[in-house]
Design a protein around this motif. Structure first.
Motif, short mmCIF file in Angstrom:
data_model
loop_
_atom_site.label_atom_id
_atom_site.label_comp_id
_atom_site.label_asym_id
_atom_site.label_seq_id
_atom_site.Cartn_x
_atom_site.Cartn_y
_atom_site.Cartn_z
N MET A 101 -7.24 2.78 2.40
CA MET A 101 -7.31 1.34 2.48
C MET A 101 -8.46 0.97 3.40
O MET A 101 -9.05 1.80 4.05
CB MET A 101 -6.00 0.77 3.00
CG MET A 101 -4.77 1.07 2.13
SD MET A 101 -4.67 0.28 0.52
CE MET A 101 -4.83 -1.43 0.88
N ARG A 136 -7.53 -3.34 7.00
CA ARG A 136 -6.96 -4.66 7.32
C ARG A 136 -5.45 -4.62 7.17
O ARG A 136 -4.91 -3.85 6.37
CB ARG A 136 -7.57 -5.76 6.45
CG ARG A 136 -7.09 -5.78 5.02
CD ARG A 136 -7.73 -6.92 4.24
NE ARG A 136 -7.32 -6.89 2.86
CZ ARG A 136 -6.28 -7.55 2.37
NH1 ARG A 136 -5.56 -8.32 3.15
NH2 ARG A 136 -5.97 -7.46 1.09
N ARG A 169 -2.22 -6.19 5.86
CA ARG A 169 -1.86 -7.13 4.79
C ARG A 169 -0.58 -7.87 5.14
O ARG A 169 0.28 -7.36 5.85
CB ARG A 169 -1.68 -6.39 3.47
CG ARG A 169 -2.94 -5.70 3.04
CD ARG A 169 -2.91 -5.15 1.66
NE ARG A 169 -1.77 -4.29 1.37
CZ ARG A 169 -1.31 -4.08 0.14
NH1 ARG A 169 -1.87 -4.65 -0.90
NH2 ARG A 169 -0.28 -3.28 -0.05
N ASP A 170 -0.45 -9.06 4.60
CA ASP A 170 0.76 -9.86 4.75
C ASP A 170 1.93 -9.12 4.12
O ASP A 170 1.79 -8.49 3.07
CB ASP A 170 0.55 -11.22 4.08
CG ASP A 170 1.70 -12.16 4.33
OD1 ASP A 170 2.61 -12.19 3.47
OD2 ASP A 170 1.71 -12.83 5.37
N GLU A 203 2.63 -9.72 0.48
CA GLU A 203 1.70 -9.04 -0.41
C GLU A 203 2.15 -7.60 -0.64
O GLU A 203 2.10 -7.09 -1.76
CB GLU A 203 0.30 -9.09 0.19
CG GLU A 203 -0.78 -8.52 -0.68
CD GLU A 203 -2.15 -8.61 -0.04
OE1 GLU A 203 -3.08 -8.01 -0.61
OE2 GLU A 203 -2.32 -9.24 1.02
N VAL A 204 2.58 -6.93 0.41
CA VAL A 204 3.04 -5.54 0.32
C VAL A 204 4.30 -5.46 -0.53
O VAL A 204 4.40 -4.62 -1.44
CB VAL A 204 3.29 -4.96 1.73
CG1 VAL A 204 3.90 -3.57 1.64
CG2 VAL A 204 2.00 -4.94 2.55
N TYR A 228 -1.67 5.06 1.08
CA TYR A 228 -1.36 3.77 1.71
C TYR A 228 -0.80 4.04 3.10
O TYR A 228 -0.27 5.12 3.36
CB TYR A 228 -0.33 2.99 0.88
CG TYR A 228 -0.92 2.33 -0.34
CD1 TYR A 228 -1.33 1.00 -0.31
CD2 TYR A 228 -1.08 3.03 -1.52
CE1 TYR A 228 -1.87 0.40 -1.42
CE2 TYR A 228 -1.63 2.44 -2.65
CZ TYR A 228 -2.03 1.12 -2.59
OH TYR A 228 -2.57 0.51 -3.70
N GLU A 274 3.45 0.29 5.13
CA GLU A 274 3.60 -0.29 3.80
C GLU A 274 4.53 0.55 2.94
O GLU A 274 5.40 0.04 2.24
CB GLU A 274 2.24 -0.46 3.13
CG GLU A 274 1.38 -1.51 3.80
CD GLU A 274 0.09 -1.79 3.05
OE1 GLU A 274 -0.08 -1.31 1.91
OE2 GLU A 274 -0.75 -2.52 3.63
#
Length: 81
Positions: A1, A4, A6-7, A10-11, A42, A46
């Motif tokens: 990745m 950053r 992620r929200d 989003e995950v 990932y 996450e």
């Protein structure tokens, strides 16, 4: 990745996309979240969301506790009714 963060929404939305990838990784046997994360590329935090979702809905279960304190997760074989 790309590094950053992620929200969470989003995950979580990607759970359905990641299910088959995670189950494919587990074909070789039970793995910890860090091992799964490395295999799918990932971050662990996450993968933890996806593993817990899959566990909640009966796709995965705990197999054993490692010396490092991680559970290994294995795929649950669902038989057709």
């Amino acid at each position: 990745m790309n590094g950053r963060v992620r929200d969470v929404r989003e995950v979580v939305r990607e759970e359905m996309l990641m299910r088959d990838k995670i189950l494919d990784v587990l074909k070789d046997g039970p793995k910890t979240v860090p091992e799964i994360a490395q295999a799918v590329g990932y971050p662990c935090h996450e993968v933890m969301f996806w593993v817990m979702g899959m566990r909640k809905y009966g796709h995965l279960c705990e197999d054993e506790l490692t010396d490092e304190g991680y559970y290994r997760y294995r795929a649950v074989i669902k038989e057709d009714s």
